[in-house]
Design an enzyme around this catalytic site. Structure first.
Site, PDB file in Angstrom:
ATOM      1  N   GLY A  57       0.774  -1.242   0.000  1.00 18.60           N
ATOM      2  CA  GLY A  57       0.000   0.000   0.000  1.00 18.60           C
ATOM      3  C   GLY A  57       0.802   1.287   0.000  1.00 18.60           C
ATOM      4  O   GLY A  57       0.242   2.348   0.269  1.00 18.60           O
ATOM      5  N   TRP A  59       2.154   2.861  -2.533  1.00 15.23           N
ATOM      6  CA  TRP A  59       1.727   3.740  -3.632  1.00 15.23           C
ATOM      7  C   TRP A  59       0.426   4.433  -3.264  1.00 15.23           C
ATOM      8  O   TRP A  59       0.184   5.575  -3.598  1.00 15.23           O
ATOM      9  CB  TRP A  59       1.583   2.941  -4.936  1.00 15.23           C
ATOM     10  CG  TRP A  59       2.906   2.733  -5.636  1.00 15.23           C
ATOM     11  CD1 TRP A  59       4.118   2.728  -5.065  1.00 15.23           C
ATOM     12  CD2 TRP A  59       3.109   2.532  -7.039  1.00 15.23           C
ATOM     13  NE1 TRP A  59       5.103   2.515  -6.001  1.00 15.23           N
ATOM     14  CE2 TRP A  59       4.508   2.390  -7.235  1.00 15.23           C
ATOM     15  CE3 TRP A  59       2.275   2.423  -8.141  1.00 15.23           C
ATOM     16  CZ2 TRP A  59       5.074   2.163  -8.488  1.00 15.23           C
ATOM     17  CZ3 TRP A  59       2.851   2.198  -9.406  1.00 15.23           C
ATOM     18  CH2 TRP A  59       4.245   2.074  -9.568  1.00 15.23           C
ATOM     19  N   ASP A  77      -5.517  -5.921  -4.627  1.00 18.81           N
ATOM     20  CA  ASP A  77      -4.355  -6.830  -4.659  1.00 18.81           C
ATOM     21  C   ASP A  77      -4.797  -8.238  -4.313  1.00 18.81           C
ATOM     22  O   ASP A  77      -5.861  -8.442  -3.724  1.00 18.81           O
ATOM     23  CB  ASP A  77      -3.286  -6.380  -3.649  1.00 18.81           C
ATOM     24  CG  ASP A  77      -1.922  -6.949  -3.963  1.00 18.81           C
ATOM     25  OD1 ASP A  77      -1.069  -6.165  -4.449  1.00 18.81           O
ATOM     26  OD2 ASP A  77      -1.690  -8.155  -3.746  1.00 18.81           O
ATOM     27  N   ASP A  93      -8.036 -10.838  -7.583  1.00 14.22           N
ATOM     28  CA  ASP A  93      -7.069 -11.070  -8.660  1.00 14.22           C
ATOM     29  C   ASP A  93      -7.448 -10.140  -9.814  1.00 14.22           C
ATOM     30  O   ASP A  93      -8.591 -10.182 -10.292  1.00 14.22           O
ATOM     31  CB  ASP A  93      -7.165 -12.541  -9.086  1.00 14.22           C
ATOM     32  CG  ASP A  93      -6.176 -12.892 -10.188  1.00 14.22           C
ATOM     33  OD1 ASP A  93      -5.567 -11.949 -10.748  1.00 14.22           O
ATOM     34  OD2 ASP A  93      -6.027 -14.089 -10.480  1.00 14.22           O
ATOM     35  N   ASP A 118       1.632  -1.878 -10.553  1.00 19.85           N
ATOM     36  CA  ASP A 118       3.006  -2.231 -10.121  1.00 19.85           C
ATOM     37  C   ASP A 118       3.046  -3.732  -9.843  1.00 19.85           C
ATOM     38  O   ASP A 118       3.785  -4.207  -8.985  1.00 19.85           O
ATOM     39  CB  ASP A 118       3.356  -1.419  -8.864  1.00 19.85           C
ATOM     40  CG  ASP A 118       4.795  -1.570  -8.434  1.00 19.85           C
ATOM     41  OD1 ASP A 118       5.631  -1.892  -9.292  1.00 19.85           O
ATOM     42  OD2 ASP A 118       5.088  -1.382  -7.227  1.00 19.85           O
ATOM     43  N   LYS A 158       4.379  -1.196 -14.804  1.00 16.24           N
ATOM     44  CA  LYS A 158       5.753  -1.725 -14.702  1.00 16.24           C
ATOM     45  C   LYS A 158       5.866  -2.874 -15.688  1.00 16.24           C
ATOM     46  O   LYS A 158       4.975  -3.728 -15.743  1.00 16.24           O
ATOM     47  CB  LYS A 158       5.985  -2.223 -13.275  1.00 16.24           C
ATOM     48  CG  LYS A 158       7.279  -2.980 -13.083  1.00 16.24           C
ATOM     49  CD  LYS A 158       7.582  -3.176 -11.623  1.00 16.24           C
ATOM     50  CE  LYS A 158       6.866  -4.404 -11.066  1.00 16.24           C
ATOM     51  NZ  LYS A 158       7.167  -4.616  -9.640  1.00 16.24           N
TER      52      LYS A 158
HETATM   53  C1  SAM Z   1       5.593  -5.017  -5.974  1.00 20.68           C
HETATM   54  S1  SAM Z   1       4.108  -5.356  -5.203  1.00 20.68           S
HETATM   55  C2  SAM Z   1       3.311  -3.908  -5.336  1.00 20.68           C
HETATM   56  C3  SAM Z   1       3.793  -2.867  -4.371  1.00 20.68           C
HETATM   57  C4  SAM Z   1       2.934  -1.649  -4.298  1.00 20.68           C
HETATM   58  N1  SAM Z   1       2.976  -0.903  -5.498  1.00 20.68           N
HETATM   59  C5  SAM Z   1       3.336  -0.775  -3.148  1.00 20.68           C
HETATM   60  O1  SAM Z   1       3.969   0.221  -3.387  1.00 20.68           O
HETATM   61  O2  SAM Z   1       3.063  -1.105  -1.972  1.00 20.68           O
HETATM   62  C6  SAM Z   1       3.389  -6.409  -6.324  1.00 20.68           C
HETATM   63  C7  SAM Z   1       2.060  -6.877  -5.870  1.00 20.68           C
HETATM   64  O3  SAM Z   1       1.381  -7.416  -6.977  1.00 20.68           O
HETATM   65  C8  SAM Z   1       0.465  -8.309  -6.455  1.00 20.68           C
HETATM   66  N2  SAM Z   1      -0.101  -9.189  -7.534  1.00 20.68           N
HETATM   67  C9  SAM Z   1       0.542 -10.047  -8.314  1.00 20.68           C
HETATM   68  N3  SAM Z   1      -0.311 -10.652  -9.171  1.00 20.68           N
HETATM   69  C10 SAM Z   1      -1.507 -10.159  -8.904  1.00 20.68           C
HETATM   70  C11 SAM Z   1      -2.781 -10.377  -9.440  1.00 20.68           C
HETATM   71  N4  SAM Z   1      -2.951 -11.254 -10.401  1.00 20.68           N
HETATM   72  N5  SAM Z   1      -3.806  -9.717  -8.947  1.00 20.68           N
HETATM   73  C12 SAM Z   1      -3.638  -8.840  -7.942  1.00 20.68           C
HETATM   74  N6  SAM Z   1      -2.462  -8.564  -7.409  1.00 20.68           N
HETATM   75  C13 SAM Z   1      -1.412  -9.239  -7.876  1.00 20.68           C
HETATM   76  C14 SAM Z   1       1.210  -9.065  -5.419  1.00 20.68           C
HETATM   77  O4  SAM Z   1       0.362  -9.635  -4.483  1.00 20.68           O
HETATM   78  C15 SAM Z   1       2.056  -7.968  -4.854  1.00 20.68           C
HETATM   79  O5  SAM Z   1       1.562  -7.507  -3.654  1.00 20.68           O
END
Ligand code: SAM
Length: 935
Positions: A57, A59, A77, A93, A118, A158
């Site tokens: 969280g 961002w 997420d 998802d 992200d 990203k």
């Molecule tokens: C790098 S983190 C994001 C960090 C976030 N931008 C922050 O600043 O706190 C990547 C996130 O993508 C989520 N993620 C990956 N695949 C996903 C999906 N199919 N649906 C939802 N979230 C997903 C992961 O659970 C993870 O928490």
């Protein structure tokens, strides 16, 4: 594989990690959005934002901070997001239909100004799959973006740099007005991630579904040949392949038919990529060919384990079955292989040689460095006057060897000792070329030019040493004025070298160093002892002995200056002892002209003292000799001897014990006189007639003395011994003095008087004589006899000598005591230092953090000031020491001491107490909230 620690993995705890922690962001990635927003300014203008893949969280936090108040922010997420005020979050998802409908529900009729993505799928299966799923996820996010984004909106995503990158950018370009890829500073360089910011959403009315279908987006890509073959001849040059697996190939094991290998134009590539060469039906006859040995067959079975030699034999084997046309086509290839191998071997040898040369160079450098360090150390030590310049030569190789620069043996041989003693080193060097055997042996083999170089080096070193030595003596002279006088004397002696060689016996009586030499002293003793058994005139013999020893010493003294350093009496276990009992090093040191006069005076004093001791010692041989003399000499001699004894009597009248001895001597003298007059004939008879008496003159003498003592009792005036006057009140004799002495020995000088006196003595303001004179004053002989004890006590208190002491000395002493009192005890000082060190470390850490904040461009000045002031506040607050409440149960029940597995501060309670404590807290909380509500 070693376990990666939190600290080392990718350098995780970097500047952004600490910054995020200090500013309360949930992840360091917050700075990525801050930096991107700084560059493109999209958050400030937005009123609705959707963050796809938002957990944990950070961002969302940034968006909340930079977007206008009352903006709609939605985060989604796969994992739950800890609630943030004013932000809607849910767990879903993003690829699912459910997520889509949920978003639609939340947004109602709204559309988002910004959609962030992200997302990072679960990576780590394989590079190809990782990159693909990332691209796929991005495409899914784009799918949501095109549905929920306002016209002119921004989509930030990203992506990983992979072969799909260009396709994705192409798609973005179809949907957005401006597409830019960037990598913010906070994104780690080791990461392949890149951020693409797509602005000005075109919001086309109809979008081709193929644009958002991963299969159609990523299928037409021709990334070129992605062969994963290894260069079998240069396996070490293998490069890491970041492209993942070959297209359509998901297996590491690969079988290739032999026919393909033989017909291929690039057999090396096949050998590098295949795991096995299969004998296919096309050329099955090859299996039975005589060239197809068992070894070749085995090699074909597993190509992954073959060595270069085996690969070469396979290539040779292949060549044999190639058609001539094919051969000519590929001759070039094979030649290349051969040339390559030859070059490789040469390269190997060259590399080996280079390595050896480098090793040797490093070794030499290390040795040189060591020698330099040692030399430097010696020079420093010499400058600190810890060693004499001669020691440097000794230390050079741990001693003087034949090749040593300071091997005076060589000079000795040259016969130019006198010249050297006068300081003419050049003369010796000139002669040395012919006389120095060792140097000649070395130099003979080399050319003349080298000779000059060596000599120049030696001359240079000697000059340098002379210079250092001069500096040393000058420094010494500056410190000691007396030294100059001694130096002058030394010079005089040097000028009179020749005269010294033939000095007359007259010198023996002087306090010159010759007469005072240890050898001389020895000679003196020897002569005395000789006289015991010799009937010869002792004085004459003594004189002659002294003369011989004197000459011996003279010779030694002359040669000492340039003596052979190997000259020693005992060389046991490498420890060389000289004749005077000093080590070789020490002897050399004291042979230095600087000590010449010091030794002279000291030895003279020593001799004087020795003579006195010999005079006073009743058991000494000297005394026996003196007593014996009258027996062996004529009567005329006896009178002279008596005079000597009388003189010594008058000299030594202070000590009662001494006095007793002297009285004994006077008795003996009188006895001798009587013996010469009355008993001479009797004694002669005894001497000639009785062998025993001759062989044991002392016994006969004693008997005679006894006899004569009996006979002449009336004639001898017996002086009564002076009684030890115990009644004289001497304040210095009382126990108190002893206590003071012990105290002074233990902790040094404790009174200002003592310090003053010590200073005066050290600074030569007071001489020994003055000190003795001061001892004689009105307090010296205070008679205590008959005095009442009260008076003595009073005297002890008030009638004490007023020792002369300056005001300055008292002030200095007071200051010293103050300083001592002000100094804390060791433990307190240590604790304080520890505290100071901890505070210093804390401050340094704080400074580092504040520097990072000041330097960062992602915050406004106000924010920076706020963050720093918060940090200061935290720094000031003392950390609460946590006390763990441990319930006494099980094994720890009723036991004393720390319960098992409990670290830090703890408090033992029973279960009831813990429950009651909790209940009380609960009640307090309840009451508190009620009170607040009332207010
Ligand atoms: C790098 S983190 C994001 C960090 C976030 N931008 C922050 O600043 O706190 C990547 C996130 O993508 C989520 N993620 C990956 N695949 C996903 C999906 N199919 N649906 C939802 N979230 C997903 C992961 O659970 C993870 O928490």
């Amino acid at each position: 594989m070693g376990k990666k620690t939190k600290k080392t993995a990718k350098g995780r705890l970097d500047k952004y990690y600490h910054l995020a922690k200090d500013q309360g962001y949930r992840a360091r990635s917050a700075f990525k959005l801050i930096q991107l927003n700084k560059k493109y300014n999209f958050l400030e203008k937005s009123k609705c934002l959707i963050d796809l893949c938002a957990a944990p969280g950070s961002w969302l936090q940034v968006a909340n901070k930079y977007m206008p108040a009352a903006s709609l922010i939605i985060g989604v997420d796969l994992v739950p997001i800890k609630p943030i005020s004013n932000i809607i979050t849910f767990q879903e998802d993003i690829t699912s239909e459910k997520c889509r409908s949920k978003l639609r529900n939340e947004l109602k009729n709204w559309k988002a100004d910004v959609i962030l993505h992200d997302g990072a799928p679960n990576v780590g299966i394989s590079w190809l799959q990782d990159a693909f799923s990332q691209s796929e996820l991005t495409l899914k996010a784009l799918r949501l973006a095109v549905e929920f984004l306002n016209k002119g909106g921004t989509f930030l995503t990203k992506i990983f740099r992979s072969k799909d990158y260009n396709n994705l950018i192409w798609i973005f370009n179809q949907l957005f007005g401006k597409v830019e890829a960037t990598k913010p500073a906070s994104s780690r360089n080791v990461s392949a991630e890149i951020f693409v910011i797509c602005r000005d959403y075109l919001a086309p009315k109809k979008i081709d579904p193929k644009f958002l279908d991963p299969r159609s987006v990523f299928q037409d890509i021709d990334v070129g040949s992605t062969s994963k073959s290894i260069d079998i001849l240069h396996p070490e040059k293998k490069r890491r392949n970041r492209d993942g697996y070959e297209d359509g190939e998901y297996l590491l094991y690969k079988e290739i038919p032999i026919s393909e290998f033989i017909n291929s134009d690039d057999p090396i590539k096949i050998l590098g990529s295949a795991s096995k060469l299969k004998f296919d039906d096309k050329i099955k006859e090859l299996l039975n060919h005589e060239l197809t040995t068992e070894e070749i067959k085995a090699c074909c079975e597993d190509l992954k384990v073959l060595s270069r030699k085996e690969f070469k034999s396979l290539l040779k084997w292949r060549n044999a079955f190639r058609k001539p046309s094919q051969k000519s086509d590929n001759n070039e290839n094979n030649d290349n292989v051969k040339i390559d191998t030859k070059i490789d071997e040469k390269q190997d040898i060259q590399e080996e040689l280079d390595k050896l040369t480098e090793d040797e160079r490093i070794r030499r450098k290390r040795l040189r460095k060591k020698a330099n360090e040692k030399r430097q150390k010696n020079i420093t030590r010499m400058q600190l006057k810890m060693i004499s310049p001669t020691d440097i030569a000794l230390d050079n190789e741990g001693g003087v060897d034949d090749n040593s620069l300071f091997n005076l043996k060589q000079i000795d041989k040259s016969g130019a000792l006198k010249k050297i003693r006068k300081g003419d080193m050049n003369l010796i060097l000139d002669q040395g070329d012919n006389q120095d055997d060792d140097i000649v042996v070395d130099i003979q083999n080399k050319d003349q030019q080298h000779k000059h170089v060596v000599n120049d080096d030696i001359t240079y070193l000697e000059e340098e040493l002379d210079e250092l030595y001069e500096q040393y003596t000058e420094r010494k002279a500056e410190r000691d004025a007396k030294y100059r006088v001694k130096k002058l004397r030394t010079k005089e002696n040097d000028y009179n070298d020749d005269a010294l060689d033939i000095k007359s016996d007259k010198d023996d009586d002087d306090d010159s160093d010759i007469g005072n030499s240890p050898e001389m002293m020895q000679g003196y003793d020897d002569s005395s002892s000789d006289s015991d058994n010799d009937s010869e005139s002792s004085s004459e013999k003594q004189q002659s002995n002294i003369k011989i020893n004197n000459e011996k010493f003279k010779k030694k003294k002359i040669s000492k200056l340039i003596t052979d350093l190997n000259e020693n009496e005992n060389d046991v276990d490498g420890k060389i002892k000289m004749s005077d009992g000093l080590s070789k090093r020490a002897t050399l040191f004291f042979d230095n002209p600087v000590f010449k006069d010091i030794l002279k005076s000291d030895q003279a004093k020593f001799r004087e003292q020795s003579v006195k001791i010999a005079d006073n010692n009743s058991n000494s041989k000297e005394k026996t000799k003196i007593i014996n003399k009258p027996i062996s000499d004529n009567d005329s001699n006896s009178k002279e001897e008596t005079k000597i004894i009388n003189k010594s009597i008058s000299d030594n009248n202070s000590n009662s014990r001494e006095e007793t001895k002297i009285i004994d001597k006077s008795i003996e003298t009188k006895v001798q006189e009587n013996l010469s007059k009355k008993e001479k004939s009797k004694a002669q008879k005894n001497l000639s007639g009785k062998e025993n008496n001759i062989s044991q003159p002392n016994c006969s003498l004693k008997r005679k003395v006894d006899e004569i003592e009996d006979n002449c009792e009336d004639e001898i005036e017996i002086v009564p011994l002076e009684k030890d006057d115990g009644n004289i009140w001497d304040p210095n004799k009382i126990d108190e003095n002893e206590i003071k002495m012990k105290k002074a020995q233990k902790i040094g000088l404790v009174t200002p008087e003592a310090i003053n006196l010590a200073q005066q003595l050290v600074n030569r303001k007071k001489t020994k004589q003055e000190l003795i004179d001061d001892g004689f004053r009105r307090y010296t002989f205070n008679d205590r006899e008959g005095l009442p004890s009260w008076f003595l006590d009073d005297e002890k208190k008030h009638n004490v000598p007023n020792l002369p002491i300056t005001k300055e000395a008292v002030e200095a002493f007071k200051e010293r005591m103050k300083a001592l009192n002000a100094r804390p005890i060791k433990k307190i000082a240590e604790a304080k230092a520890r505290k100071k060190f901890k505070a210093f470390k804390k401050l340094a850490k704080f400074q580092k953090k504040t520097d990072a904040i000041v330097e960062t461009s992602d915050m406004t000045e106000k924010e920076k000031a706020q963050t720093i002031s918060n940090m200061v506040g935290k720094l000031k607050k003392p950390k609460k020491k946590e006390v763990k409440v441990v319930v006494a149960k099980g094994t720890s029940k009723g036991k004393k001491g720390r319960p098992k597995g409990v670290k830090g501060r703890y408090k033992m309670v029973d279960a009831r107490m813990k429950k009651e404590g909790r209940a009380l807290k609960r009640i307090d909380k309840k009451n508190g909230s009620k009170k607040r509500q009332k207010r």
